[in-house]
Design a protein around this motif. Structure first.
Motif, short mmCIF file in Angstrom:
data_model
loop_
_atom_site.label_atom_id
_atom_site.label_comp_id
_atom_site.label_asym_id
_atom_site.label_seq_id
_atom_site.Cartn_x
_atom_site.Cartn_y
_atom_site.Cartn_z
N PRO A 13 0.82 -1.21 0.00
CA PRO A 13 0.00 0.00 0.00
C PRO A 13 0.85 1.27 0.00
O PRO A 13 1.83 1.38 0.75
CB PRO A 13 -0.78 -0.12 1.31
CG PRO A 13 0.18 -0.83 2.24
CD PRO A 13 1.01 -1.74 1.36
N LEU A 14 0.50 2.21 -0.85
CA LEU A 14 1.12 3.53 -0.86
C LEU A 14 -0.02 4.53 -0.70
O LEU A 14 -0.61 4.98 -1.68
CB LEU A 14 1.89 3.77 -2.16
CG LEU A 14 2.65 5.09 -2.26
CD1 LEU A 14 3.80 5.14 -1.25
CD2 LEU A 14 3.18 5.31 -3.67
N ASN A 56 14.54 5.54 4.75
CA ASN A 56 13.59 6.19 5.64
C ASN A 56 12.68 5.12 6.25
O ASN A 56 11.89 4.51 5.55
CB ASN A 56 12.77 7.21 4.86
CG ASN A 56 11.69 7.86 5.70
OD1 ASN A 56 11.59 7.62 6.91
ND2 ASN A 56 10.86 8.67 5.06
N PRO A 57 12.78 4.87 7.55
CA PRO A 57 12.00 3.79 8.16
C PRO A 57 10.50 4.04 8.14
O PRO A 57 9.71 3.13 8.34
CB PRO A 57 12.54 3.74 9.59
CG PRO A 57 13.06 5.11 9.85
CD PRO A 57 13.59 5.59 8.54
N GLU A 58 10.09 5.29 7.89
CA GLU A 58 8.67 5.63 7.88
C GLU A 58 8.02 5.38 6.52
O GLU A 58 6.79 5.36 6.43
CB GLU A 58 8.49 7.12 8.24
CG GLU A 58 9.04 7.50 9.61
CD GLU A 58 8.37 6.71 10.73
OE1 GLU A 58 7.15 6.53 10.67
OE2 GLU A 58 9.10 6.26 11.65
N PHE A 59 8.83 5.19 5.50
CA PHE A 59 8.26 5.01 4.15
C PHE A 59 7.72 3.59 3.99
O PHE A 59 8.39 2.61 4.33
CB PHE A 59 9.31 5.31 3.08
CG PHE A 59 8.77 5.19 1.68
CD1 PHE A 59 7.68 5.94 1.27
CD2 PHE A 59 9.35 4.32 0.77
CE1 PHE A 59 7.17 5.83 -0.01
CE2 PHE A 59 8.85 4.20 -0.52
CZ PHE A 59 7.76 4.96 -0.91
N GLU A 60 6.52 3.51 3.43
CA GLU A 60 5.81 2.24 3.34
C GLU A 60 6.63 1.11 2.71
O GLU A 60 6.74 0.01 3.25
CB GLU A 60 4.50 2.43 2.55
CG GLU A 60 3.50 3.36 3.20
CD GLU A 60 3.62 4.80 2.73
OE1 GLU A 60 4.77 5.28 2.60
OE2 GLU A 60 2.58 5.44 2.50
N LEU A 72 0.94 -2.72 -6.57
CA LEU A 72 0.97 -1.47 -5.80
C LEU A 72 -0.45 -0.93 -5.69
O LEU A 72 -1.13 -0.76 -6.70
CB LEU A 72 1.86 -0.45 -6.49
CG LEU A 72 1.99 0.92 -5.80
CD1 LEU A 72 2.73 0.77 -4.46
CD2 LEU A 72 2.70 1.92 -6.69
N ILE A 73 -0.89 -0.68 -4.46
CA ILE A 73 -2.20 -0.07 -4.21
C ILE A 73 -1.95 1.37 -3.79
O ILE A 73 -1.17 1.63 -2.86
CB ILE A 73 -2.95 -0.80 -3.08
CG1 ILE A 73 -2.94 -2.30 -3.29
CG2 ILE A 73 -4.39 -0.28 -2.97
CD1 ILE A 73 -3.37 -3.10 -2.06
N THR A 74 -2.59 2.32 -4.45
CA THR A 74 -2.27 3.71 -4.16
C THR A 74 -3.47 4.62 -4.38
O THR A 74 -4.55 4.17 -4.79
CB THR A 74 -1.07 4.18 -5.00
OG1 THR A 74 -0.63 5.46 -4.56
CG2 THR A 74 -1.43 4.24 -6.48
N GLY A 75 -3.29 5.92 -4.09
CA GLY A 75 -4.38 6.88 -4.13
C GLY A 75 -4.64 7.47 -5.50
O GLY A 75 -3.97 7.15 -6.49
N GLU A 132 -6.16 -0.57 3.52
CA GLU A 132 -6.17 -1.05 4.90
C GLU A 132 -5.75 -2.52 4.97
O GLU A 132 -4.96 -2.91 5.82
CB GLU A 132 -7.56 -0.86 5.51
CG GLU A 132 -7.87 0.56 5.92
CD GLU A 132 -6.86 1.10 6.93
OE1 GLU A 132 -6.60 0.40 7.93
OE2 GLU A 132 -6.34 2.21 6.71
N ARG A 133 -6.29 -3.33 4.07
CA ARG A 133 -5.91 -4.75 4.05
C ARG A 133 -4.43 -4.92 3.73
O ARG A 133 -3.77 -5.84 4.23
CB ARG A 133 -6.75 -5.50 3.01
CG ARG A 133 -8.21 -5.65 3.39
CD ARG A 133 -8.92 -6.61 2.45
NE ARG A 133 -10.32 -6.80 2.83
CZ ARG A 133 -11.13 -7.70 2.29
NH1 ARG A 133 -10.68 -8.49 1.31
NH2 ARG A 133 -12.38 -7.82 2.69
#
Length: 204
Positions: A13-14, A56-60, A72-75, A132-133
């Motif tokens: 997920p992105l 970057n540890p915060e990047f998905e 890839l699931i994204t907006g 979310e999944r």
């Protein structure tokens, strides 16, 4: 171009909207003349700290559970910005075979098909649920172009629409050059009837 029929594997997920092509592959990495090697620079400014080397540890996508993801699931509005074809090159080189989003920038969407990636359009509420999944470790999906369905490891199943011509090209691995080469016998026959001087040849 490789054909695409169906892909099954990890989904990542992105959860971001309006991811533009300069975020997908920053401009400083566009100097290569090959189509390969761009995957290491995918989402560079998001993947790395300011030093350009520390992940970057915060990047998905830096989370270990998404290593080897093929979906890839994204907006919405994914691939907006410039028309650089390097964006799908980078995604493909990284390993993504299919993208799921509510909408795409037109040029990016078209470039995906020409480079072996299947961009699937699903409703925004569906994408929100899949994002979310996707946060669950080991979440897998199947994107089936032949049957035009998206399914997941939790029982989700959803049909999707795709232009018949684009579907045909992707199923058969046909980019613009491949489409032209389908007419090679006709091209050769036509060229054989032209005068030598029009073909750039010099008579003996």
């Amino acid at each position: 171009m490789e054909s695409f029929t169906k892909v099954t594997g990890l989904a990542a997920p992105l959860d971001r909207v309006n991811a533009d092509t300069d975020q997908i592959i920053p401009k400083q990495f566009l100097k290569r003349i090959e189509r390969t090697g761009f995957g290491q620079f995918l989402f560079f400014d998001w993947r790395y700290e300011a030093d350009g080397t520390t992940p970057n540890p915060e990047f998905e996508l830096n989370q270990p559970q998404y290593s080897g993801a093929v979906v890839l699931i994204t907006g919405k509005n994914f691939g907006c910005g410039s028309s650089r074809e390097h964006a799908p090159w980078a995604l493909a080189d990284y390993g993504f075979k299919a993208i799921l989003a509510p909408s795409y920038a037109d040029i990016f969407y078209n470039n995906c098909f020409k480079n072996g990636i299947l961009p699937v359009v699903l409703a925004e509420e569906t994408i929100a649920m899949l994002l979310e999944r996707g946060k669950t470790a080991g979440y897998t999906m199947t994107v089936d172009l032949e049957n035009q369905t998206v399914t997941d490891s939790e029982g989700f199943s959803q049909p999707f629409e795709v232009d018949p011509f684009r579907r045909h090209c992707l199923l058969n691995g046909l980019d613009d050059i491949g489409l032209t080469l389908q007419h090679e016998p006709d091209i050769t026959a036509y060229e054989s009837k032209r005068p030598l001087w029009k073909r750039g040849a010099v008579a003996a």
